[in-house]
Design a protein around this motif. Sequence first.
Motif, PDB file in Angstrom:
ATOM      1  N   LEU A 141      36.748  32.529  35.198  1.00  0.00           N
ATOM      2  CA  LEU A 141      35.904  32.356  34.616  1.00  0.00           C
ATOM      3  C   LEU A 141      34.588  34.045  33.853  1.00  0.00           C
ATOM      4  O   LEU A 141      34.558  33.709  35.017  1.00  0.00           O
ATOM      5  CB  LEU A 141      35.281  31.577  35.867  1.00  0.00           C
ATOM      6  N   ASP A 142      34.991  33.318  32.718  1.00  0.00           N
ATOM      7  CA  ASP A 142      33.477  34.477  32.428  1.00  0.00           C
ATOM      8  C   ASP A 142      32.363  33.902  32.304  1.00  0.00           C
ATOM      9  O   ASP A 142      32.181  33.756  31.134  1.00  0.00           O
ATOM     10  CB  ASP A 142      33.956  35.432  31.333  1.00  0.00           C
ATOM     11  N   ALA A 149      35.137  39.735  24.020  1.00  0.00           N
ATOM     12  CA  ALA A 149      35.734  40.541  24.552  1.00  0.00           C
ATOM     13  C   ALA A 149      36.452  40.856  25.980  1.00  0.00           C
ATOM     14  O   ALA A 149      37.919  40.908  26.268  1.00  0.00           O
ATOM     15  CB  ALA A 149      34.419  41.781  24.473  1.00  0.00           C
ATOM     16  N   LEU A 150      35.896  39.904  27.072  1.00  0.00           N
ATOM     17  CA  LEU A 150      36.442  40.025  28.218  1.00  0.00           C
ATOM     18  C   LEU A 150      37.646  38.584  28.220  1.00  0.00           C
ATOM     19  O   LEU A 150      38.976  39.326  28.804  1.00  0.00           O
ATOM     20  CB  LEU A 150      34.733  39.665  29.518  1.00  0.00           C
ATOM     21  N   LEU A 151      37.055  37.872  27.375  1.00  0.00           N
ATOM     22  CA  LEU A 151      38.129  36.867  27.014  1.00  0.00           C
ATOM     23  C   LEU A 151      39.326  36.820  26.794  1.00  0.00           C
ATOM     24  O   LEU A 151      40.727  36.826  26.853  1.00  0.00           O
ATOM     25  CB  LEU A 151      37.582  35.477  26.316  1.00  0.00           C
ATOM     26  N   PHE A 197      38.739  28.922  40.191  1.00  0.00           N
ATOM     27  CA  PHE A 197      38.906  29.641  39.449  1.00  0.00           C
ATOM     28  C   PHE A 197      38.214  31.188  40.736  1.00  0.00           C
ATOM     29  O   PHE A 197      38.549  31.655  42.042  1.00  0.00           O
ATOM     30  CB  PHE A 197      37.792  30.886  39.123  1.00  0.00           C
ATOM     31  N   ASP A 198      39.918  31.730  40.487  1.00  0.00           N
ATOM     32  CA  ASP A 198      40.496  33.223  41.186  1.00  0.00           C
ATOM     33  C   ASP A 198      39.722  34.791  41.220  1.00  0.00           C
ATOM     34  O   ASP A 198      39.710  35.253  41.969  1.00  0.00           O
ATOM     35  CB  ASP A 198      41.843  33.589  40.752  1.00  0.00           C
ATOM     36  N   ALA A 199      38.342  34.458  39.996  1.00  0.00           N
ATOM     37  CA  ALA A 199      38.072  35.329  39.403  1.00  0.00           C
ATOM     38  C   ALA A 199      36.890  35.054  39.078  1.00  0.00           C
ATOM     39  O   ALA A 199      37.103  34.134  38.044  1.00  0.00           O
ATOM     40  CB  ALA A 199      38.877  36.899  39.026  1.00  0.00           C
ATOM     41  N   VAL A 200      35.754  35.216  38.498  1.00  0.00           N
ATOM     42  CA  VAL A 200      34.338  35.013  37.934  1.00  0.00           C
ATOM     43  C   VAL A 200      34.062  36.504  37.746  1.00  0.00           C
ATOM     44  O   VAL A 200      33.744  37.667  38.377  1.00  0.00           O
ATOM     45  CB  VAL A 200      33.222  34.461  38.905  1.00  0.00           C
ATOM     46  N   LEU A 201      33.882  37.008  36.360  1.00  0.00           N
ATOM     47  CA  LEU A 201      32.800  38.139  35.712  1.00  0.00           C
ATOM     48  C   LEU A 201      31.635  37.733  35.080  1.00  0.00           C
ATOM     49  O   LEU A 201      31.465  36.389  34.702  1.00  0.00           O
ATOM     50  CB  LEU A 201      33.682  38.119  34.387  1.00  0.00           C
ATOM     51  N   VAL A 230      33.416  39.890  39.387  1.00  0.00           N
ATOM     52  CA  VAL A 230      33.294  41.083  39.064  1.00  0.00           C
ATOM     53  C   VAL A 230      31.516  40.977  38.387  1.00  0.00           C
ATOM     54  O   VAL A 230      31.330  40.452  38.277  1.00  0.00           O
ATOM     55  CB  VAL A 230      33.901  41.366  38.042  1.00  0.00           C
ATOM     56  N   ILE A 231      30.890  41.785  39.051  1.00  0.00           N
ATOM     57  CA  ILE A 231      29.670  42.495  38.177  1.00  0.00           C
ATOM     58  C   ILE A 231      28.998  44.078  37.823  1.00  0.00           C
ATOM     59  O   ILE A 231      29.786  44.620  38.354  1.00  0.00           O
ATOM     60  CB  ILE A 231      28.444  42.329  39.731  1.00  0.00           C
TER      61      ILE A 231
END
Length: 337
Positions: A141-142, A149-151, A197-201, A230-231
Motif C-alpha cells: 500500500l502506498d 510513480a511508486l505504484l 499488507f506485506d509492505a506499506v510505503l 518504507v519511510i
Amino acid sequence: MDKNSFDAALRPGVRAALAPSNSALRRAEDETFRRLLDEDGQFLPGASFARDCPYCHTASATASLVLQAYGMHLMRCADCGLVYSREVINRAFEQQRYQASQAADANMALKIDPHYAALEQDKARYVMARLGSLAGTGSVLDIGSSTGALLQAAEAAGWTARGVEINPAAVAHCRQQQLQAVCGEYPCALSADWGPFDAVLMLDVLEHLPDPLAFLARVSADMQPGGWLVIQVPNFRSLLLTIEGGRNNNICHGHWSYFEEQTLPGLMRKAGFEMRFFETYISELDRILAYPDEVIATAWQQLTGQVLEQPRQLTVEHVHQAMLGYKLFGIFQKVAA
C-alpha cells in the motif's frame, strides 16, 4: 541500486527546466500560508491549535525555540530531542489545501512536469529495489500515492500495489495509467477487501501528521506480522536546510514534525518497528555550492564538529557519509508486540 540516479544536482539542465514550476509552487504556497496569518505573522484566531511533543508528549513549555516561520514556532523537545511545530493548522484547512487550492494545483503541475516525473520514476525504482532486497514481493500500500510513480515501480517489480491519495487530480492521473488508487484519506478510504499488507510505503507523509504515533499504530494494524514500512521524510539536519533555516522550502505549513538521524528511528521503535536500512539521499549539492564558502563551512562545522577546509571540493559522497542529505530514507520491520 544507485541513489545518485535521481539526484537533481547530478543531472545537468534539470534545475533550469524545473525552475518555472518550482517558482510557481513557491509563490502559490507563500500566498496560501499568508492567508492564515495576521499582520504580525501569527496565526489568525481559530486557524490553528497548539500541541506538545508528538513523540514523547513532553509539554512544549519546556522545549527550546529553534526558529519561527509562517506563524509556526519550531520547538526542540527537552526530553526526546524532536523538532516540531507547536502550532498545527485546523483539519478543515489542511484538507482544502491538498484537495482544491492554488498550492495543490501548482504542486500537481510540478509532479507531472516530465523532468520531475523522470526523477520520481528513477527514485521509485530505487525504493522498490531496496525494499525487494529485504522483503521479496507481496502486497503493498502506498499512502500518499500522488501520481503513481511508486505504484508503477512496485507493479513492475512484481508487487500487488494499491494507493490512497487525497488529491483527486493525482488519483485521476493514476487511473489513466491503469493503477489501483482511491481518493481520500487513509485509513477511511481503503476498500474492505484490501490488506493486511506485506509492505506499506509512506514517502513524505510522516512529517504531515499531527499525531504520528497514532497514525503508525493504525498502519501497523493494517500490516502482516513482520511487514515492512518504507519511510521518507525531509532531513532537518540536512546541510542545505541548516544553511537556509526558515527560508528553506521544507519549513512550511503541513510539515508539523522535523525529523533527524536520531529522532526518526527512535519514533519508529516506539511505534513497534525496527530499522533494517537507513540513509540519506538527494544531496542538493548544487544548491549548497551556490552559497559562499564561509556559509557552507560554518554549517558543516555546526553539524559535524569538523572544519571544512575546502568547501568547493565537497562531494555528494561527503554529504551522505555525514548523513546530511536532504531526505532521510529508512526501511523498518514490524516486530512482535
